[in-house]
Design a protein around this motif. Structure first.
Motif, PDB file in Angstrom:
ATOM      1  N   THR A 531       0.824  -1.211   0.000  1.00 35.60           N
ATOM      2  CA  THR A 531       0.000   0.000   0.000  1.00 35.60           C
ATOM      3  C   THR A 531       0.858   1.260   0.000  1.00 35.60           C
ATOM      4  N   ALA A 532       2.119   1.137   0.294  1.00 37.33           N
ATOM      5  CA  ALA A 532       2.979   2.318   0.364  1.00 37.33           C
ATOM      6  C   ALA A 532       3.422   2.712  -1.038  1.00 37.33           C
ATOM      7  N   GLY A 533       2.455   3.140  -1.868  1.00 39.12           N
ATOM      8  CA  GLY A 533       2.750   3.382  -3.270  1.00 39.12           C
ATOM      9  C   GLY A 533       2.920   4.840  -3.637  1.00 39.12           C
ATOM     10  N   LEU A 534       2.853   5.774  -2.683  1.00 39.76           N
ATOM     11  CA  LEU A 534       2.944   7.187  -2.982  1.00 39.76           C
ATOM     12  C   LEU A 534       4.082   7.816  -2.188  1.00 39.76           C
ATOM     13  N   PRO A 535       4.685   8.886  -2.720  1.00 39.11           N
ATOM     14  CA  PRO A 535       5.698   9.595  -1.919  1.00 39.11           C
ATOM     15  C   PRO A 535       5.042  10.216  -0.692  1.00 39.11           C
ATOM     16  N   LYS A 536       5.717  10.152   0.422  1.00 39.20           N
ATOM     17  CA  LYS A 536       5.154  10.698   1.659  1.00 39.20           C
ATOM     18  C   LYS A 536       5.152  12.220   1.621  1.00 39.20           C
ATOM     19  N   PHE A 537       4.135  12.788   2.240  1.00 39.50           N
ATOM     20  CA  PHE A 537       4.013  14.245   2.327  1.00 39.50           C
ATOM     21  C   PHE A 537       3.976  14.605   3.812  1.00 39.50           C
ATOM     22  N   ASN A 538       5.062  15.189   4.293  1.00 43.91           N
ATOM     23  CA  ASN A 538       5.122  15.608   5.695  1.00 43.91           C
ATOM     24  C   ASN A 538       5.253  17.118   5.804  1.00 43.91           C
ATOM     25  N   VAL A 539       6.458  17.613   5.535  1.00 44.32           N
ATOM     26  CA  VAL A 539       6.719  19.051   5.552  1.00 44.32           C
ATOM     27  C   VAL A 539       7.288  19.439   4.193  1.00 44.32           C
ATOM     28  N   LEU A 540       6.692  20.435   3.564  1.00 43.12           N
ATOM     29  CA  LEU A 540       7.131  20.888   2.242  1.00 43.12           C
ATOM     30  C   LEU A 540       7.532  22.351   2.335  1.00 43.12           C
ATOM     31  N   THR A 541       8.782  22.644   2.034  1.00 47.39           N
ATOM     32  CA  THR A 541       9.278  24.016   2.041  1.00 47.39           C
ATOM     33  C   THR A 541       9.766  24.364   0.644  1.00 47.39           C
ATOM     34  N   GLY A 542       9.331  25.505   0.132  1.00 50.07           N
ATOM     35  CA  GLY A 542       9.790  25.884  -1.194  1.00 50.07           C
ATOM     36  C   GLY A 542       9.139  27.142  -1.722  1.00 50.07           C
ATOM     37  N   ILE A 543       9.479  27.442  -2.962  1.00 54.89           N
ATOM     38  CA  ILE A 543       8.942  28.613  -3.658  1.00 54.89           C
ATOM     39  C   ILE A 543       7.464  28.386  -3.966  1.00 54.89           C
ATOM     40  N   ALA A 544       6.668  29.423  -3.816  1.00 55.36           N
ATOM     41  CA  ALA A 544       5.241  29.358  -4.134  1.00 55.36           C
ATOM     42  C   ALA A 544       4.954  30.276  -5.315  1.00 55.36           C
ATOM     43  N   ALA A 545       4.251  29.756  -6.317  1.00 50.64           N
ATOM     44  CA  ALA A 545       3.882  30.556  -7.485  1.00 50.64           C
ATOM     45  C   ALA A 545       2.532  31.218  -7.240  1.00 50.64           C
ATOM     46  N   PRO A 546       2.425  32.543  -7.450  1.00 48.00           N
ATOM     47  CA  PRO A 546       1.149  33.241  -7.230  1.00 48.00           C
ATOM     48  C   PRO A 546       0.281  33.279  -8.488  1.00 48.00           C
ATOM     49  N   MET A 547      -1.013  32.975  -8.333  1.00 48.68           N
ATOM     50  CA  MET A 547      -1.988  33.116  -9.414  1.00 48.68           C
ATOM     51  C   MET A 547      -3.235  33.771  -8.847  1.00 48.68           C
ATOM     52  N   SER A 548      -4.003  34.420  -9.713  1.00 47.78           N
ATOM     53  CA  SER A 548      -5.209  35.107  -9.229  1.00 47.78           C
ATOM     54  C   SER A 548      -6.408  34.887 -10.141  1.00 47.78           C
ATOM     55  N   THR A 549      -6.365  33.858 -10.967  1.00 42.28           N
ATOM     56  CA  THR A 549      -7.444  33.583 -11.919  1.00 42.28           C
ATOM     57  C   THR A 549      -8.493  32.655 -11.307  1.00 42.28           C
ATOM     58  N   ALA A 550      -9.751  32.981 -11.504  1.00 41.04           N
ATOM     59  CA  ALA A 550     -10.831  32.097 -11.046  1.00 41.04           C
ATOM     60  C   ALA A 550     -11.150  31.076 -12.132  1.00 41.04           C
ATOM     61  N   ASN A 551     -11.752  29.967 -11.717  1.00 42.60           N
ATOM     62  CA  ASN A 551     -12.193  28.923 -12.647  1.00 42.60           C
ATOM     63  C   ASN A 551     -11.062  28.424 -13.552  1.00 42.60           C
ATOM     64  N   ILE A 552      -9.902  28.166 -12.964  1.00 41.28           N
ATOM     65  CA  ILE A 552      -8.816  27.551 -13.730  1.00 41.28           C
ATOM     66  C   ILE A 552      -9.243  26.124 -14.034  1.00 41.28           C
ATOM     67  N   ASP A 553      -9.553  25.867 -15.287  1.00 38.71           N
ATOM     68  CA  ASP A 553     -10.141  24.580 -15.652  1.00 38.71           C
ATOM     69  C   ASP A 553      -9.081  23.588 -16.111  1.00 38.71           C
ATOM     70  N   THR A 554      -9.501  22.334 -16.232  1.00 34.59           N
ATOM     71  CA  THR A 554      -8.563  21.275 -16.566  1.00 34.59           C
ATOM     72  C   THR A 554      -8.024  21.409 -17.990  1.00 34.59           C
ATOM     73  N   ASP A 555      -8.797  22.009 -18.892  1.00 38.26           N
ATOM     74  CA  ASP A 555      -8.286  22.243 -20.235  1.00 38.26           C
ATOM     75  C   ASP A 555      -7.194  23.304 -20.227  1.00 38.26           C
ATOM     76  N   MET A 556      -7.302  24.273 -19.306  1.00 40.83           N
ATOM     77  CA  MET A 556      -6.268  25.282 -19.166  1.00 40.83           C
ATOM     78  C   MET A 556      -5.002  24.664 -18.548  1.00 40.83           C
ATOM     79  N   ILE A 557      -5.201  23.756 -17.601  1.00 39.34           N
ATOM     80  CA  ILE A 557      -4.058  23.121 -16.928  1.00 39.34           C
ATOM     81  C   ILE A 557      -3.292  22.233 -17.892  1.00 39.34           C
ATOM     82  N   ILE A 558      -4.021  21.442 -18.691  1.00 37.28           N
ATOM     83  CA  ILE A 558      -3.362  20.606 -19.698  1.00 37.28           C
ATOM     84  C   ILE A 558      -4.283  20.438 -20.896  1.00 37.28           C
ATOM     85  N   PRO A 559      -3.898  20.980 -22.055  1.00 37.91           N
ATOM     86  CA  PRO A 559      -4.738  20.885 -23.250  1.00 37.91           C
ATOM     87  C   PRO A 559      -4.887  19.446 -23.737  1.00 37.91           C
TER      88      PRO A 559
END
Length: 761
Positions: A531-559
């Motif tokens: 069952t241990a098939g995913l990378p563990k998520f405990n503490v994540l530190t890093g750069i954050a990208a800012p966005m301000s668009t509403a209704n970001i749809d799946t076609d926009m995320i990946i055509p």
């Protein structure tokens, strides 16, 4: 089955309760019907193969090809290898054909006249039944809710989960009721109803809810019209849409190949009649609509909520009070090539599309044909307009041809095609060119949905026909007026004249690898290493990208052009592709946030716009974001399916209030690092600015921290699943694959042709 309760329950409550396998940290529900197609299944079958698992209930699984197959004439069809020109499409269809053979599943291939869009063939064959749970790796699975089924789209990880266990972990949704009362005005139909509803509640109006559509207007609708409404409930943000079954439902189903017969039919109908909301049942959200307020409706922008009556004008973004909404409207108008105040009936079109799982049924084609006939004996498609008709299934096509509908279309200049999803999402050659404008019966008008740079206006089949004949968006009432009766030139026939009887499914091809026995004893309580098939998520530190668009749809995320993959990985380069790259030069767009330093190294995304991830259930969107390197997204709200898909891939979606998101957005915009501490459920701001707490389901948190996948966890409950299946067979015997796996039984339906295809039932 659950013990009787005196508490009034909704239709959704009843179906959900009847499918609970167990309810603990996260409930597990049983899935009665699973529809499979070529785009979201290859990785799921590969997962089964890798884990040496079998399909638990082949009798409850039905596969077909629809999304990216050609819709040109199949008169010369011999095999997919010689017929499908696009290598990626051919590979996906070929993979499905190999998988259904290997795992012993019922399959409607391109050589089978019953092939069609998954959400049309399911009801057509009686595979969809009231009171069932129905899933598919496609968001418009909500279509089947028209039968009083709990039907919803799932991602590829969940497709694999259902194949392996016939269950899904589920958190119960809220109840929402949309009640529509009164008689529809002339020229209006179910597509106008649902577009009106979405325009009223917005694309996030149903988030976290299952919508029950009720009222006298809904009760008067045919099953095909009800399916159109439930189909688009997902565009209103809902997890699913449902309509209580009634005599109209039973009449539609009686005699279909996979429906119960005889004594079991009587038992089924008796149960189905209990599937209505009790008086006094609680709804978390209620919406009242008067049918008289509905007009022939269409979209003007790039979201299904951007609706307006055909007699209206393009809205002015400057009148919007919300700045995010204002910017979104401006972007939509720029993309659509429209101006505020422009009269909708003066907008010219280049193409007209009739089809899709929303409006590709026989009634839809009849309604469009009536408009053409009303235009006059020698009426033709307007000069300069290309119009196409794509029936939703091979049987719809056959029935339409028997009724002479194809002649009506072809005589007027429409292109008459073969069954498939076609231009609804443009994964096959049926696409718009940049800046081409289309009147479409499909369900989404996202940027690039029907082709890169293409402009889509959603509307009813009758409205599309009217637009095709005039060359511009047109009020259909100018053609049909008050005349809504059947046209004498259309010979209405019965669908049962074109159906084959069901025969047994083929046996699976022997496999060399050893398969896990689904009837094996339950695993021990300790978590199995598998069952241990995913990378563990405990503490994540890093750069954050800012966005301000509403209704970001799946076609926009990946055509869509990146969906023809057999792998889960390697999609990071395609994330936000049409925004990251200039589509003419293919060079990076320096203004897009993920192309800027330090954000091209971001592993956190902060978005102040609501409804992140709306659109398709396909898992490619989180795959792409994850592969880019982003493992955490914070937003005011998420589309339900995208939210669930994130957890399936070891990603953390966080819902936060706007004020706190603005603070994080400012930190991110300054290029400062954030720390997401899942164990403490806080986001640590830089420079000692403090912490922001967030909430996440305890069970999901536990799975992320320990890297646990759902299938292994579920297989620890084999005994409960088996006990449920035993009770299910005793209580609802008609659900055990009647017609193609249950004792090889045949349904007494007159076949239209004596020929049987290689992989028939």
């Amino acid at each position: 089955m659950p013990a009787p309760t005196s508490t009034p329950r909704t239709l959704y409550d009843k179906v959900y309760d009847d499918h609970l396998v167990y309810s603990a940290d996260q409930a597990l529900i049983y899935i009665d019907r699973h529809l499979v197609h070529e785009v979201t299944s290859p990785q799921a079958f590969e997962g089964l193969r890798t884990a040496k698992r079998i399909v638990r209930r082949p009798d409850c699984t039905l596969a077909t090809v629809d999304h990216n197959i050609p819709t040109i004439s199949r008169k010369s069809f011999k095999s997919i290898h010689s017929f499908i020109e696009e290598p990626d499409s051919r590979a996906q269809v070929g993979a499905l054909e190999d998988n259904v053979k290997e795992f012993g599943l019922t399959y409607f291939g391109m050589g089978d006249r019953r092939q069609g869009i998954v959400h049309i063939i399911g009801p057509e064959q009686g595979f969809t039944l009231p009171g069932t749970t129905v899933v598919c790796g496609d968001s418009h699975t909500s279509t089947h809710g028209a039968f009083g089924a709990l039907a919803f789209g799932i991602g590829t990880s969940e497709v694999e989960h259902v194949l392996a266990t016939q269950t899904l972990p589920q958190k119960k949704s809220k109840n929402m009721r949309i009640n529509v009362e009164g008689a529809l005005p002339a020229g209006c139909n179910s597509k106008d109803i649902v577009l009106h509803i979405i325009g009223l509640i917005g694309t996030a109006g149903g988030n976290g809810c299952v919508i029950e559509f009720s009222g006298s207007t809904i009760r008067e609708l045919s099953m095909e019209a009800r399916m159109s409404i439930c189909n688009m409930s997902i565009e209103g943000g809902a997890r699913a849409g449902m309509i209580a079954p009634d005599e109209i439902t039973f009449e539609y189903l009686a005699g279909r190949p996979l429906c119960p017969v005889g004594e079991e039919w009587d038992q089924a109908v008796a149960y189905w009649k209990t599937l209505k909301s009790d008086a006094g049942a609680h709804y978390d959200v209620e919406v009242e609509i008067k049918a008289e307020d509905i007009a022939p409706t269409l979209t003007w922008g790039t979201s299904p909520q951007d609706t307006v009556p055909i007699t209206g004008t393009v809205p002015d973004p400057e009148k919007a009070t919300d700045p995010i909404r204002k910017n979104g409207m401006k972007r939509s108008l720029e993309y659509m090539g429209l101006q505020p105040g422009q009269v909708m009936e003066e907008v010219k079109i280049d193409k007209a599309f009739l089809g899709s799982c929303t409006n590709g049924r026989i009634e839809d084609l009849r309604s469009a044909a009536k408009v053409i006939l009303s235009a006059g004996k020698d009426a033709k498609v307007a000069e300069g307009v290309y119009a196409m008709v794509v029936p939703g299934s091979g049987l719809v096509k056959q029935q339409a041809e028997a009724e002479g509908i194809d002649v009506v279309f072809k005589k007027a200049g429409f292109d008459w095609r073969e069954a498939g999803c076609s231009m609804c999402l443009g994964m096959n050659p049926d696409q718009l060119k940049p800046q081409e404008r289309c009147a479409s019966t499909s369900n989404r008008n996202f940027e690039g949905r029907q082709g890169q740079g293409g402009r889509t206006h959603l509307m009813s089949p009758a409205m599309v026909a009217a637009a095709a004949m005039t060359g511009r968006l047109t009020d259909v009432r100018k053609f049909v007026g008050e005349n809504v009766s059947d046209h004498p030139e259309i010979k209405v026939t019965s669908v049962f004249d074109y159906m084959d009887a069901a025969i047994p499914s083929p046996a699976p091809i022997p496999r060399e690898t050893k398969i896990v026995d689904p009837n094996a004893k339950a695993l021990p309580e300790a978590v199995d290493p598998a069952t241990a098939g995913l990378p563990k998520f405990n503490v994540l530190t890093g750069i954050a990208a800012p966005m301000s668009t509403a209704n970001i749809d799946t076609d926009m995320i990946i055509p869509k052009q990146f969906l023809k993959t057999l792998e889960r990985t390697g999609l990071g380069k395609a994330a936000f592709f049409e925004h990251r790259y200039d589509q003419k030069t293919k060079e990076e767009n320096p203004d897009f946030v993920l192309n800027k330093e330090p954000f091209r190294r971001a592993n956190i995304l902060i978005c102040t716009g609501a409804n992140f991830g709306c659109g398709s259930s396909r898992e490619h969107a989180p795959w792409a974001i994850n592969d880019f390197g982003i493992r955490c997204i914070a937003a005011p709200s998420f589309a339900d399916i995208f939210y669930n898909n994130c957890f399936k891939n070891g990603m953390l979606p966080i819902v936060l209030p706007p004020a706190e998101l603005e603070q994080l957005h400012a930190d991110a915009s300054a290029g400062q690092e954030l720390t997401v501490d899942l164990e403490r459920k806080v986001i640590v701001r830089p420079d000692g600015k403090g912490e922001i707490s967030f909430q996440v389901d305890d069970f999901r948190r536990h799975c992320l921290i320990n890297g646990l996948d759902d299938i292994g966890l579920t297989l620890q409950h084999r005994e409960e699943i088996e006990q449920f299946e035993t009770r299910r067979t005793a209580t609802w015997p008609w659900l055990d694959g009647l017609g193609y796996a249950k004792k090889g039984g045949k349904v007494p339906v007159k076949p239209a042709s004596p020929q049987k295809k290689k992989m028939d039932w």
